[in-house]
Design an enzyme around this catalytic site. Sequence first.
Site, short mmCIF file in Angstrom:
data_model
loop_
_atom_site.label_atom_id
_atom_site.label_comp_id
_atom_site.label_asym_id
_atom_site.label_seq_id
_atom_site.Cartn_x
_atom_site.Cartn_y
_atom_site.Cartn_z
N HIS A 167 0.83 -1.19 0.00
CA HIS A 167 0.00 0.00 0.00
C HIS A 167 0.87 1.25 0.00
O HIS A 167 2.07 1.19 0.30
CB HIS A 167 -0.94 -0.03 1.21
CG HIS A 167 -2.01 -1.05 1.09
ND1 HIS A 167 -2.49 -1.78 2.15
CD2 HIS A 167 -2.71 -1.47 0.00
CE1 HIS A 167 -3.44 -2.60 1.73
NE2 HIS A 167 -3.59 -2.44 0.43
N LYS A 171 5.23 1.66 0.53
CA LYS A 171 6.00 1.36 -0.68
C LYS A 171 7.50 1.56 -0.44
O LYS A 171 8.32 0.78 -0.95
CB LYS A 171 5.51 2.22 -1.84
CG LYS A 171 4.11 1.84 -2.31
CD LYS A 171 3.74 2.49 -3.61
CE LYS A 171 2.27 2.26 -3.94
NZ LYS A 171 1.88 0.84 -4.00
N THR A 194 1.92 -5.36 -8.33
CA THR A 194 0.97 -4.39 -8.84
C THR A 194 1.72 -3.15 -9.33
O THR A 194 2.90 -2.96 -9.02
CB THR A 194 -0.05 -4.02 -7.75
OG1 THR A 194 0.63 -3.74 -6.53
CG2 THR A 194 -1.03 -5.17 -7.53
N THR A 196 2.41 0.48 -9.37
CA THR A 196 3.42 1.42 -8.87
C THR A 196 4.53 0.69 -8.13
O THR A 196 5.72 0.98 -8.31
CB THR A 196 2.76 2.45 -7.94
OG1 THR A 196 1.69 3.09 -8.63
CG2 THR A 196 3.78 3.49 -7.49
N THR A 197 4.16 -0.28 -7.31
CA THR A 197 5.17 -1.05 -6.59
C THR A 197 6.11 -1.74 -7.57
O THR A 197 7.33 -1.75 -7.39
CB THR A 197 4.51 -2.09 -5.67
OG1 THR A 197 3.66 -1.42 -4.74
CG2 THR A 197 5.55 -2.90 -4.91
N SER A 222 -2.42 -1.41 -11.27
CA SER A 222 -2.42 -0.98 -9.88
C SER A 222 -3.57 -1.67 -9.14
O SER A 222 -4.55 -2.11 -9.76
CB SER A 222 -2.57 0.54 -9.77
OG SER A 222 -3.88 0.93 -10.16
N ASP A 228 -4.76 -6.45 -7.94
CA ASP A 228 -4.92 -7.50 -6.92
C ASP A 228 -5.71 -8.68 -7.48
O ASP A 228 -5.39 -9.84 -7.22
CB ASP A 228 -5.64 -6.93 -5.68
CG ASP A 228 -4.82 -5.88 -4.96
OD1 ASP A 228 -3.58 -5.95 -5.01
OD2 ASP A 228 -5.43 -4.97 -4.37
N HIS A 255 -10.53 -0.07 -2.45
CA HIS A 255 -10.58 -1.36 -3.15
C HIS A 255 -10.41 -2.52 -2.17
O HIS A 255 -9.79 -3.52 -2.47
CB HIS A 255 -9.53 -1.42 -4.26
CG HIS A 255 -8.11 -1.36 -3.80
ND1 HIS A 255 -7.59 -0.30 -3.12
CD2 HIS A 255 -7.09 -2.25 -3.93
CE1 HIS A 255 -6.32 -0.54 -2.85
NE2 HIS A 255 -6.00 -1.72 -3.32
#
Length: 294
Positions: A167, A171, A194, A196-197, A222, A228, A255
Amino acid sequence: MIATPLRFGLAANRLHHETPDAALFKWLRACSDTIRQLGVQLHTVGRTHDAIEREGMLPGYSGLIRYPYGREGGLMKLVARVTEGRDDVAPFDGAIYLIDPVDPSSIFPEALALKRQCITHGRPFISTLAGAIEWMSVERIHAGLSLDAAQQRSFDFSSQTLALISHDALKEQMVAFAADHFDLLSRFSKRVATGTTGGLLNELAWSRGWPRERAWVQRYLSGPLGGDAQIAEIVLERQCQRVIFFEDPHVARQHEADIQLLERAVRVVTDIASCATSPTVARRWAQAVERSGV
């Protein structure tokens, strides 16, 4: 036996203790020797405790401690003991709750609170058979014992896929974790993340000399856009065996359903998948693997 025994809360949904070959008993058959050697105290919710006695598991073991039935507050008591101890006894070191993803009790407030408090206090919340077996190996290694030969195969990452998710507020901690254990994580056959990570992790890998023409992690969407759920699908297809998910328990998440979907997928394939949900737990796992020499 170690001087200060580990203390774990233990519960299992009905599916995981109603037959002799259920997940709870598979775990105990795989880990009974380690439990006894480490003197692990299992503070066990009533029906789960009764099932262990019914199947004749851990006979005569004083570390098997009975709590009330769930309907009488047994799981609620585990939540309280994860957060703090009583009578000068330290808090629990974690919780093993073998979850049937379609059992309504798995989303009762006390079940959700148990997970949340484990994450908040940096303690393992273990909800799958594979995760429970592996965590006993982790504790065994940290206690200075050699890895059980029967469990060495689970530490062979050359054919496994690892998912790395975090989250927003965590990060930076995910990147730091990957930097500290880059060689270990690079041993996996494949890594996914996911959006951005994944981008941050690829930049880290390239800065460490990973070939720029190759992504260190395969990026999905994302989380809020469906990442997810995409990773949940490959977990269900048994193409992803491990999830490291740095969850922030302190913020509302739009989400949330997608997050629960991923966790549910891990529990559907309970025999092959595990999930670590905080930086503290992930680091303890990584340190054990690195110490094991496998």
